[in-house]
Design a protein around this motif. Sequence first.
Motif, PDB file in Angstrom:
ATOM      1  N   GLN A 144       0.871  -1.164   0.000  1.00 21.10           N
ATOM      2  CA  GLN A 144       0.000   0.000   0.000  1.00 21.10           C
ATOM      3  C   GLN A 144       0.915   1.223   0.000  1.00 21.10           C
ATOM      4  OE1 GLN A 144      -2.641  -0.274   3.540  1.00 21.10           O
ATOM      5  NE2 GLN A 144      -1.680  -2.267   3.800  1.00 21.10           N
TER       6      GLN A 144
ATOM      7  N   ILE B 104       2.181   4.312   1.760  1.00 21.89           N
ATOM      8  CA  ILE B 104       2.133   4.897   3.089  1.00 21.89           C
ATOM      9  C   ILE B 104       3.020   6.119   3.129  1.00 21.89           C
ATOM     10  CG2 ILE B 104       1.514   2.789   4.307  1.00 21.89           C
ATOM     11  CD1 ILE B 104       4.366   2.371   5.076  1.00 21.89           C
TER      12      ILE B 104
ATOM     13  N   PHE C  58       5.973   9.359   7.372  1.00 23.12           N
ATOM     14  CA  PHE C  58       5.793   9.127   8.800  1.00 23.12           C
ATOM     15  C   PHE C  58       5.460   7.662   9.082  1.00 23.12           C
ATOM     16  CE2 PHE C  58       2.454   8.512  11.985  1.00 23.12           C
ATOM     17  CZ  PHE C  58       3.245   8.656  13.118  1.00 23.12           C
ATOM     18  N   GLY C  59       4.530   7.112   8.275  1.00 20.07           N
ATOM     19  CA  GLY C  59       4.163   5.709   8.457  1.00 20.07           C
ATOM     20  C   GLY C  59       5.360   4.790   8.285  1.00 20.07           C
TER      21      GLY C  59
ATOM     22  N   VAL D  43      -0.002  -6.256  12.602  1.00 15.07           N
ATOM     23  CA  VAL D  43      -1.267  -5.762  13.148  1.00 15.07           C
ATOM     24  C   VAL D  43      -1.498  -4.315  12.719  1.00 15.07           C
ATOM     25  CG1 VAL D  43      -2.417  -5.085  15.291  1.00 15.07           C
ATOM     26  CG2 VAL D  43      -1.353  -7.336  15.111  1.00 15.07           C
ATOM     27  N   LEU D  44      -0.458  -3.480  12.809  1.00 16.80           N
ATOM     28  CA  LEU D  44      -0.622  -2.060  12.478  1.00 16.80           C
ATOM     29  C   LEU D  44      -0.870  -1.845  10.995  1.00 16.80           C
ATOM     30  CD1 LEU D  44       2.047  -0.267  14.678  1.00 16.80           C
ATOM     31  CD2 LEU D  44      -0.382  -0.570  15.091  1.00 16.80           C
TER      32      LEU D  44
ATOM     33  N   THR E 239      -1.154   5.986  28.404  1.00 17.03           N
ATOM     34  CA  THR E 239      -0.887   4.761  29.161  1.00 17.03           C
ATOM     35  C   THR E 239       0.351   4.052  28.616  1.00 17.03           C
ATOM     36  OG1 THR E 239      -3.246   4.534  29.609  1.00 17.03           O
ATOM     37  CG2 THR E 239      -1.885   2.576  29.940  1.00 17.03           C
TER      38      THR E 239
ATOM     39  N   LEU F 143       9.751  10.655  20.507  1.00 14.99           N
ATOM     40  CA  LEU F 143       9.084   9.357  20.353  1.00 14.99           C
ATOM     41  C   LEU F 143       7.832   9.271  21.218  1.00 14.99           C
ATOM     42  CD1 LEU F 143      11.710   6.460  20.411  1.00 14.99           C
ATOM     43  CD2 LEU F 143      10.174   7.111  18.566  1.00 14.99           C
ATOM     44  N   LEU F 144       7.985   9.605  22.506  1.00 11.64           N
ATOM     45  CA  LEU F 144       6.864   9.429  23.429  1.00 11.64           C
ATOM     46  C   LEU F 144       5.812  10.516  23.260  1.00 11.64           C
ATOM     47  CD1 LEU F 144       8.772   8.074  26.538  1.00 11.64           C
ATOM     48  CD2 LEU F 144       7.381   6.828  24.901  1.00 11.64           C
TER      49      LEU F 144
ATOM     50  N   VAL G 171       4.895  11.664  20.289  1.00  8.60           N
ATOM     51  CA  VAL G 171       4.085  11.153  19.180  1.00  8.60           C
ATOM     52  C   VAL G 171       3.213   9.984  19.648  1.00  8.60           C
ATOM     53  CG1 VAL G 171       4.191  10.074  16.906  1.00  8.60           C
ATOM     54  CG2 VAL G 171       5.767  11.914  17.476  1.00  8.60           C
TER      55      VAL G 171
ATOM     56  N   ILE H  67      -0.945   9.868  19.352  1.00  9.03           N
ATOM     57  CA  ILE H  67      -1.651   9.020  18.393  1.00  9.03           C
ATOM     58  C   ILE H  67      -1.840   7.582  18.866  1.00  9.03           C
ATOM     59  CG2 ILE H  67      -0.740  10.419  16.481  1.00  9.03           C
ATOM     60  CD1 ILE H  67       0.880   7.876  15.686  1.00  9.03           C
TER      61      ILE H  67
ATOM     62  N   VAL I  67      -4.496   4.819  17.328  1.00  8.01           N
ATOM     63  CA  VAL I  67      -4.028   3.607  16.647  1.00  8.01           C
ATOM     64  C   VAL I  67      -4.646   2.365  17.297  1.00  8.01           C
ATOM     65  CG1 VAL I  67      -1.993   2.183  16.188  1.00  8.01           C
ATOM     66  CG2 VAL I  67      -1.883   4.642  15.843  1.00  8.01           C
TER      67      VAL I  67
ATOM     68  N   VAL J 246      -7.037  -0.505  15.558  1.00  4.36           N
ATOM     69  CA  VAL J 246      -6.748  -1.938  15.589  1.00  4.36           C
ATOM     70  C   VAL J 246      -7.931  -2.708  16.172  1.00  4.36           C
ATOM     71  CG1 VAL J 246      -5.317  -3.687  16.711  1.00  4.36           C
ATOM     72  CG2 VAL J 246      -4.244  -1.714  15.644  1.00  4.36           C
TER      73      VAL J 246
ATOM     74  N   SER K 290      -5.436   1.467  10.078  1.00  3.53           N
ATOM     75  CA  SER K 290      -4.743   2.246  11.104  1.00  3.53           C
ATOM     76  C   SER K 290      -4.387   3.630  10.589  1.00  3.53           C
ATOM     77  CB  SER K 290      -3.501   1.485  11.536  1.00  3.53           C
ATOM     78  OG  SER K 290      -2.466   2.363  11.834  1.00  3.53           O
TER      79      SER K 290
ATOM     80  N   ILE L 130      -1.880   5.202  10.897  1.00  5.15           N
ATOM     81  CA  ILE L 130      -0.507   5.232  10.380  1.00  5.15           C
ATOM     82  C   ILE L 130      -0.482   5.004   8.868  1.00  5.15           C
ATOM     83  CG2 ILE L 130       1.700   3.974  10.438  1.00  5.15           C
ATOM     84  CD1 ILE L 130       1.084   3.295  13.326  1.00  5.15           C
ATOM     85  N   MET L 131      -1.486   4.265   8.369  1.00  2.52           N
ATOM     86  CA  MET L 131      -1.498   3.852   6.972  1.00  2.52           C
ATOM     87  C   MET L 131      -2.318   4.782   6.068  1.00  2.52           C
ATOM     88  SD  MET L 131       0.349   1.169   7.280  1.00  2.52           S
ATOM     89  CE  MET L 131       0.178   0.220   5.765  1.00  2.52           C
ATOM     90  N   THR L 132      -2.972   5.792   6.624  1.00  3.15           N
ATOM     91  CA  THR L 132      -3.825   6.637   5.794  1.00  3.15           C
ATOM     92  C   THR L 132      -3.058   7.870   5.315  1.00  3.15           C
ATOM     93  OG1 THR L 132      -4.606   7.993   7.620  1.00  3.15           O
ATOM     94  CG2 THR L 132      -5.809   5.951   7.190  1.00  3.15           C
TER      95      THR L 132
ATOM     96  N   ALA M 266      -1.076  12.548  11.828  1.00  2.00           N
ATOM     97  CA  ALA M 266       0.123  12.279  12.630  1.00  2.00           C
ATOM     98  C   ALA M 266       1.302  13.134  12.179  1.00  2.00           C
ATOM     99  CB  ALA M 266       0.484  10.797  12.539  1.00  2.00           C
ATOM    100  N   THR M 267       1.380  13.426  10.884  1.00  2.00           N
ATOM    101  CA  THR M 267       2.540  14.155  10.367  1.00  2.00           C
ATOM    102  C   THR M 267       2.747  15.513  11.036  1.00  2.00           C
ATOM    103  OG1 THR M 267       2.358  12.927   8.299  1.00  2.00           O
ATOM    104  CG2 THR M 267       3.655  14.943   8.246  1.00  2.00           C
TER     105      THR M 267
ATOM    106  N   VAL N  38       4.296  14.950  14.445  1.00  2.00           N
ATOM    107  CA  VAL N  38       5.722  14.622  14.367  1.00  2.00           C
ATOM    108  C   VAL N  38       6.550  15.883  14.119  1.00  2.00           C
ATOM    109  CG1 VAL N  38       7.462  13.298  13.129  1.00  2.00           C
ATOM    110  CG2 VAL N  38       5.204  12.316  13.520  1.00  2.00           C
TER     111      VAL N  38
END
Lengths: 214, 214, 214
Positions: free
Chosen positions: A27, A29, A32-33, A139-140, C47, C124-125, C127, C131, C135, C139, C145, C147-149, C154-155, C158
């Motif tokens: 796909q 992506i 970022f992905g 999964v992601l 979390t 890292l944390l 982001v 999100i 995510v 799932v 997700s 991440i894949m759109t 998310a960009t 980041v």
Amino acid sequence: MEIFSYSLAMLGTVAFAVTAVLASSKQRISLFGVCVVGIITAIGGGTIRDLILDVPVFWATDLNYIWVGLVSSLLTFVATPLFKRKSILALMLYIDGLGASLFAIQAMDKVWELQFAMPVGPILLGVITAIGGGVTRDVLTGRQSLIMTRELYATPVVLGCIVFSALAHAFPEHRATLGTLCILIIFGIRSAAIHWKLSVPDWLMTKTAEEDGF
Amino acid sequence: MEIFSYSLAMLGTVAFAVTAVLASSKQRISLFGVCVVGIITAIGGGTIRDLILDVPVFWATDLNYIWVGLVSSLLTFVATPLFKRKSILALMLYIDGLGASLFAIQAMDKVWELQFAMPVGPILLGVITAIGGGVTRDVLTGRQSLIMTRELYATPVVLGCIVFSALAHAFPEHRATLGTLCILIIFGIRSAAIHWKLSVPDWLMTKTAEEDGF
Amino acid sequence: MEIFSYSLAMLGTVAFAVTAVLASSKQRISLFGVCVVGIITAIGGGTIRDLILDVPVFWATDLNYIWVGLVSSLLTFVATPLFKRKSILALMLYIDGLGASLFAIQAMDKVWELQFAMPVGPILLGVITAIGGGVTRDVLTGRQSLIMTRELYATPVVLGCIVFSALAHAFPEHRATLGTLCILIIFGIRSAAIHWKLSVPDWLMTKTAEEDGF
């Protein structure tokens, strides 16, 4: 020796990130992905292990894992056609297999030192470290999880971890040597699976059931 | 009493693993996949609970949970047709419901002792313990998550946890007895749901929306 | 100022829960599912951050996050048509964007104080906090997700986190002001994306590959 195994770990991190990005880029992506998928695959398994062990996550004290995962992901994004060349791709698949072998046995060593949930703990967390990142990636990205495929990927890891556990209990004084041996065993089986396109044999698969309405 | 509740927990672990393997074996999966799915479903919920509580994971100090989950998964793999017999399968579904009830209330007890995030913590973590393993199983095997189905599985657990929380606050000196009562309540509703094939009633479901373009 | 940022955090929690419930209610889900999806989206990211930091989960000491997430989910369940009105929905999307910006920068601040895995840890944390809940929601509900759109969600987070990290290293005495600035930057880009329906530009996406058989 220390340096050698560290170099191998970094090489494994590269291969985990590269193969993850290639596998998920069927796909389209975003950049970022790509980074998320590459980094999570590279460090996901070890992170789950450290959370369960309740020790600081390994990459917090050695950021090289993050940097190497990130740069590998970016390079794969920029030069996808290069990494998809048959020779490079094959090389990456072999290094990925070597990485999984190495991470599994290194994790078992770490768990063993902590005497966590002996004798099952090292095996469980060895397997989780080797394949946890790949499962999270699947999964992601919405792919079929590597747990559900016939690919001979996780099974050699499990076998190698069980063999290492048995041998290291029998000959605790030779644990380091036995670890190297088991890395080679796992890597050998995985290499054979890549080279001859082997998959999990039929008798190790659940049966299909036409009549089953569960 | 202690022994009785421990035996029930082990029986619940068997049922969690067996039903998980049966549910996921609509697709063909490997022996390794069977073990992962069985063990994760059996111990996944409690593991998430312990990570959030920041206490050692329960199976690290009592490996029986792992062994029972593993052996149950292997037996189900070897004797799938046996476990798919209507009578055995029905028995397993009922024990699975009993296991979920027991794990939820036992978890609430553990959280209560730690006075974690009172009064919401015990309810949240009771529910997570009971269904977390099943949800992880669904995600890993690519099935529709049990959160999204109409099956009357999680709802009785939630109700029972809320009732237990209310009663145990009102009558703290009778917490043990009230716990047993709530296990029976959850198990009773779940049994009725299995027996009469009840699902979540319409007024507890979101509406469909033809016009909605969200 | 403290109160202002706390109110914003609560508002963000409302928006996270509401948009999550609306997004997942394309399928019919039960009241229980609604609460799980709403609460997990609202508190999931933070979390995961706290588990990795190995500090107590933030909602254990401030249950308002749970209550606000729960009540928002219930209200959305009861009054779905109201929340689906164009004006309310648009408002929620903007507040959701503001929430993500705020949570990212607040998380970076928390990680910075702990000096965790500097300088990469805060980014890292940050982001993950912004999100991670979304995510997990995707799932659990079987959606693609985020991440894949191509959605520009998310960009900007980041980018904002990287900019904040660079600026806060250069001018540590102005970290608070710079944090507010970066929240506004992220929120500004996200708002533009909502208003003009922008998506991730083509050159930031992986190439399609007709010939690729990976």
